[in-house]
Design a protein around this motif. Structure first.
Motif, short mmCIF file in Angstrom:
data_model
loop_
_atom_site.label_atom_id
_atom_site.label_comp_id
_atom_site.label_asym_id
_atom_site.label_seq_id
_atom_site.Cartn_x
_atom_site.Cartn_y
_atom_site.Cartn_z
N VAL A 37 0.85 -1.19 0.00
CA VAL A 37 0.00 0.00 0.00
C VAL A 37 0.89 1.24 0.00
CG1 VAL A 37 -1.79 1.29 1.23
CG2 VAL A 37 -1.79 -1.22 1.28
N HIS A 38 0.69 2.09 -0.98
CA HIS A 38 1.48 3.33 -1.06
C HIS A 38 0.79 4.44 -0.28
CE1 HIS A 38 4.30 1.78 -4.02
NE2 HIS A 38 3.27 1.18 -4.60
N ARG A 39 1.54 5.09 0.59
CA ARG A 39 1.02 6.16 1.44
C ARG A 39 1.73 7.49 1.10
NH1 ARG A 39 -3.62 4.29 3.79
NH2 ARG A 39 -3.26 2.43 5.07
N SER A 40 1.00 8.57 1.33
CA SER A 40 1.53 9.91 1.00
C SER A 40 2.28 10.54 2.16
CB SER A 40 0.38 10.83 0.59
OG SER A 40 -0.28 10.35 -0.54
N PHE A 41 3.34 11.25 1.82
CA PHE A 41 4.12 12.03 2.79
C PHE A 41 4.65 13.24 2.04
CE2 PHE A 41 7.69 13.23 5.45
CZ PHE A 41 7.25 12.97 6.74
N GLN A 42 4.73 14.37 2.72
CA GLN A 42 5.26 15.59 2.10
C GLN A 42 6.53 16.03 2.80
OE1 GLN A 42 1.46 18.05 1.85
NE2 GLN A 42 2.52 18.56 -0.06
N LEU A 43 7.65 15.96 2.10
CA LEU A 43 8.91 16.43 2.67
C LEU A 43 8.96 17.95 2.74
CD1 LEU A 43 11.50 14.09 0.93
CD2 LEU A 43 10.96 14.18 3.37
N ASP A 44 8.23 18.60 1.85
CA ASP A 44 8.28 20.06 1.74
C ASP A 44 6.85 20.60 1.67
OD1 ASP A 44 9.20 22.60 1.42
OD2 ASP A 44 10.38 22.21 -0.37
N PRO A 45 6.07 20.45 2.76
CA PRO A 45 4.65 20.78 2.71
C PRO A 45 4.36 22.26 2.48
CG PRO A 45 5.34 20.34 4.97
CD PRO A 45 6.47 19.94 4.08
N GLY A 46 5.33 23.11 2.73
CA GLY A 46 5.11 24.54 2.54
C GLY A 46 5.28 25.01 1.10
N ARG A 47 5.77 24.12 0.25
CA ARG A 47 6.00 24.51 -1.15
C ARG A 47 4.66 24.57 -1.90
NH1 ARG A 47 10.55 25.07 -4.12
NH2 ARG A 47 11.73 24.40 -2.30
N THR A 48 4.54 25.54 -2.78
CA THR A 48 3.30 25.73 -3.53
C THR A 48 3.52 25.44 -5.01
OG1 THR A 48 3.81 28.09 -3.82
CG2 THR A 48 2.46 27.48 -1.93
N LYS A 49 2.42 25.27 -5.71
CA LYS A 49 2.48 24.99 -7.13
C LYS A 49 3.11 26.18 -7.85
CE LYS A 49 -0.32 22.83 -10.70
NZ LYS A 49 -1.62 22.18 -10.97
N GLY A 50 4.00 25.89 -8.79
CA GLY A 50 4.71 26.95 -9.51
C GLY A 50 6.00 27.36 -8.83
N ASP A 51 6.37 26.62 -7.77
CA ASP A 51 7.54 26.99 -6.97
C ASP A 51 8.66 25.96 -7.08
OD1 ASP A 51 9.08 28.45 -5.17
OD2 ASP A 51 8.20 27.48 -3.41
N ALA A 52 8.82 25.37 -8.25
CA ALA A 52 9.91 24.41 -8.44
C ALA A 52 11.24 25.13 -8.58
CB ALA A 52 9.65 23.57 -9.69
N GLU A 53 12.31 24.48 -8.12
CA GLU A 53 13.64 25.06 -8.24
C GLU A 53 14.68 23.94 -8.32
OE1 GLU A 53 15.14 27.23 -4.79
OE2 GLU A 53 13.55 26.33 -3.57
N PRO A 54 15.87 24.24 -8.81
CA PRO A 54 16.90 23.20 -8.93
C PRO A 54 17.25 22.59 -7.57
CG PRO A 54 17.47 25.12 -10.25
CD PRO A 54 16.30 25.52 -9.39
N ILE A 55 17.44 21.30 -7.55
CA ILE A 55 17.73 20.60 -6.31
C ILE A 55 19.03 21.09 -5.68
CG2 ILE A 55 18.87 18.69 -7.51
CD1 ILE A 55 16.84 18.58 -4.19
#
Length: 218
Positions: A37-55
């Motif tokens: 069973v795959h479960r969800s987790f957010q490592l960066d819950p404060g990040r919003t859509k459109g806020d991608a950046e280089p690792i």
């Protein structure tokens, strides 16, 4: 026997850990009796859509690393992935994953979550085209996983669709004691944290199997 796996598509160690676990499961004599069973987790819950950046930028800011240290971390991941037969693109993006988790819960209802999570990992870590902030990219992956394009598109267009399911998984993670991912929970008795070796996963599966009440009676 049930194995629950808390992961986030942002997490390269989840990509690696999933591959190692799958190798262990493939060799497990009772694999047909294991429900994953795959479960969800957010490592960066404060990040919003459109806020991608280089690792690399994320690592330097978040961990206080130099660029050389961030590159060394990426190189280490690349080498470990290669040892497992996985491709890894260094310098990838890091971004918003909540919509991916919502889509995975939709896929779970269709019994296609396993296919979709593997495709999301590959798209994020092994392909140069970003999976972030591009709903049509996610729809493409959903179709490849066996889902209907229009239905997947409708899920992504509705911010409330499956959002409660994602939040429920995140709350459940706190109850179980998950503070980082990947985290594997076997029959709610044994926890395995991180991208352990295939051998370690094999031992965990065997231990959990033998500890079942039916196994003890036999």
């Amino acid at each position: 026997m049930r194995v629950e796996i808390w992961t986030d598509i942002n997490c390269p160690w989840c990509y690696l850990g999933q591959a190692r676990f799958e190798k262990a499961l493939a060799a497990f004599p009772h694999r047909a009796d294991v429900e994953v069973v795959h479960r969800s987790f957010q490592l960066d819950p404060g990040r919003t859509k459109g806020d991608a950046e280089p690792i690399l930028d994320v690592l330097m800011k978040g961990k206080g690393w130099t660029r050389a240290q961030a590159l060394a971390n990426e190189d280490n991941l690349s080498r470990q992935c290669a040892a497992e037969g996985l491709d890894y693109v260094m310098g990838r993006d890091h971004g918003y994953t909540f919509d991916m988790h919502r889509l995975l819960h939709f896929a779970k209802k269709q019994d296609r979550a396993h296919e979709l999570v593997r495709l999301l990992y590959h798209a994020n870590f092994a392909e140069k085209r970003s999976v972030y902030d591009d709903d049509e990219r996610l729809v493409e992956l959903a179709v490849r996983a066996g889902l209907d394009a229009d239905a997947a598109r409708a899920v992504l267009a509705d911010p409330a669709a499956y959002a409660d399911d994602v939040r429920s998984d995140v709350r459940e993670a706190a109850v179980v004691g998950v503070t980082g991912v990947p985290f594997f929970v076997l029959d709610r008795k044994y926890g395995v944290s991180g991208a352990q070796t295939t051998e370690m996963f094999s031992k965990a599966l065997a231990t959990a199997w033998e500890s079942r009440p039916t196994a003890r009676r036999s």
